[in-house]
Design a protein around this motif. Structure first.
Motif, PDB file in Angstrom:
ATOM      1  N   TRP A 181      -7.094  -3.946   5.875  1.00 29.92           N
ATOM      2  CA  TRP A 181      -6.138  -3.105   6.586  1.00 29.92           C
ATOM      3  C   TRP A 181      -6.496  -1.639   6.408  1.00 29.92           C
ATOM      4  O   TRP A 181      -6.487  -0.867   7.371  1.00 29.92           O
ATOM      5  CB  TRP A 181      -4.717  -3.351   6.093  1.00 29.92           C
ATOM      6  N   LEU A 182      -6.830  -1.233   5.179  1.00 30.43           N
ATOM      7  CA  LEU A 182      -7.211   0.161   4.923  1.00 30.43           C
ATOM      8  C   LEU A 182      -8.440   0.560   5.734  1.00 30.43           C
ATOM      9  O   LEU A 182      -8.497   1.647   6.293  1.00 30.43           O
ATOM     10  CB  LEU A 182      -7.450   0.374   3.428  1.00 30.43           C
ATOM     11  N   LYS A 183      -9.424  -0.333   5.795  1.00 28.38           N
ATOM     12  CA  LYS A 183     -10.630  -0.044   6.559  1.00 28.38           C
ATOM     13  C   LYS A 183     -10.329   0.045   8.057  1.00 28.38           C
ATOM     14  O   LYS A 183     -10.826   0.930   8.738  1.00 28.38           O
ATOM     15  CB  LYS A 183     -11.683  -1.130   6.278  1.00 28.38           C
ATOM     16  N   LYS A 184      -9.516  -0.887   8.556  1.00 30.46           N
ATOM     17  CA  LYS A 184      -9.155  -0.911   9.981  1.00 30.46           C
ATOM     18  C   LYS A 184      -8.409   0.358  10.379  1.00 30.46           C
ATOM     19  O   LYS A 184      -8.640   0.922  11.443  1.00 30.46           O
ATOM     20  CB  LYS A 184      -8.297  -2.133  10.266  1.00 30.46           C
ATOM     21  N   GLU A 185      -7.515   0.817   9.507  1.00 26.37           N
ATOM     22  CA  GLU A 185      -6.723   2.016   9.786  1.00 26.37           C
ATOM     23  C   GLU A 185      -7.452   3.302   9.421  1.00 26.37           C
ATOM     24  O   GLU A 185      -6.883   4.377   9.538  1.00 26.37           O
ATOM     25  CB  GLU A 185      -5.390   1.935   9.035  1.00 26.37           C
ATOM     26  N   LYS A 186      -8.703   3.161   8.973  1.00 23.42           N
ATOM     27  CA  LYS A 186      -9.539   4.306   8.591  1.00 23.42           C
ATOM     28  C   LYS A 186      -8.890   5.151   7.498  1.00 23.42           C
ATOM     29  O   LYS A 186      -8.991   6.374   7.494  1.00 23.42           O
ATOM     30  CB  LYS A 186      -9.853   5.164   9.807  1.00 23.42           C
ATOM     31  N   LYS A 187      -8.221   4.486   6.561  1.00 17.77           N
ATOM     32  CA  LYS A 187      -7.608   5.175   5.433  1.00 17.77           C
ATOM     33  C   LYS A 187      -8.603   5.360   4.290  1.00 17.77           C
ATOM     34  O   LYS A 187      -8.376   6.143   3.394  1.00 17.77           O
ATOM     35  CB  LYS A 187      -6.393   4.408   4.908  1.00 17.77           C
ATOM     36  N   HIS A 225       2.256   0.194   4.059  1.00 17.50           N
ATOM     37  CA  HIS A 225       1.879  -1.137   4.557  1.00 17.50           C
ATOM     38  C   HIS A 225       2.219  -2.178   3.502  1.00 17.50           C
ATOM     39  O   HIS A 225       2.176  -1.900   2.310  1.00 17.50           O
ATOM     40  CB  HIS A 225       0.378  -1.182   4.865  1.00 17.50           C
ATOM     41  N   GLN A 226       2.561  -3.374   3.950  1.00 17.51           N
ATOM     42  CA  GLN A 226       2.767  -4.498   3.037  1.00 17.51           C
ATOM     43  C   GLN A 226       2.199  -5.745   3.678  1.00 17.51           C
ATOM     44  O   GLN A 226       2.095  -5.848   4.897  1.00 17.51           O
ATOM     45  CB  GLN A 226       4.231  -4.688   2.688  1.00 17.51           C
ATOM     46  N   GLY A 227       1.800  -6.695   2.846  1.00 13.64           N
ATOM     47  CA  GLY A 227       1.234  -7.939   3.361  1.00 13.64           C
ATOM     48  C   GLY A 227       1.248  -9.002   2.281  1.00 13.64           C
ATOM     49  O   GLY A 227       1.894  -8.851   1.245  1.00 13.64           O
ATOM     50  N   VAL A 282       0.872  -1.169   0.000  1.00 11.65           N
ATOM     51  CA  VAL A 282       0.000   0.000   0.000  1.00 11.65           C
ATOM     52  C   VAL A 282       0.911   1.221   0.000  1.00 11.65           C
ATOM     53  O   VAL A 282       1.748   1.380   0.888  1.00 11.65           O
ATOM     54  CB  VAL A 282      -0.933   0.018   1.239  1.00 11.65           C
ATOM     55  N   LEU A 283       0.734   2.073  -1.027  1.00  8.48           N
ATOM     56  CA  LEU A 283       1.581   3.251  -1.184  1.00  8.48           C
ATOM     57  C   LEU A 283       0.786   4.524  -0.924  1.00  8.48           C
ATOM     58  O   LEU A 283      -0.394   4.609  -1.251  1.00  8.48           O
ATOM     59  CB  LEU A 283       2.160   3.302  -2.598  1.00  8.48           C
TER      60      LEU A 283
END
Length: 83
Positions: free
Chosen positions: A76-82, A34-36, A22-23
């Motif tokens: 991850w984006l949803k959890k981090e509110k991005k 983030h990376q996964g 994620v950039l």
């Protein structure tokens, strides 16, 4: 009488995975925030014919799954509110 098949058991040391990153495109150069990875477990005991050679994918305990990678990135984006 011998069997015309052999069984290949997956190994936890051989894993296939789809990596994602994620950039942050609001910065130059783009920063990785983030990376996964995404993967699926494979069924146990792959049965192969006597004329077929065994390759790395036969002993892999997981296979790459781009859909799972995308799903993990969105979670991850949803959890981090991005988003």
């Amino acid at each position: 009488m011998t069997s015309a098949y052999h069984y290949v058991r997956p190994s936890s040391q051989v894993r296939g995975k789809a990596d994602y990153f994620v950039l942050d495109t609001s910065k130059k150069p783009y920063a990785m925030i983030h990376q996964g990875e995404g993967y699926q477990d494979v069924p146990r005991d792959v049965k192969t014919g006597i004329d077929r050679s065994v390759n790395a994918s036969d002993v892999a305990s997981t296979v790459p799954d781009p859909a799972a990678a995308l799903e993990n990135a969105l979670k991850w984006l949803k959890k981090e509110k991005k988003i």
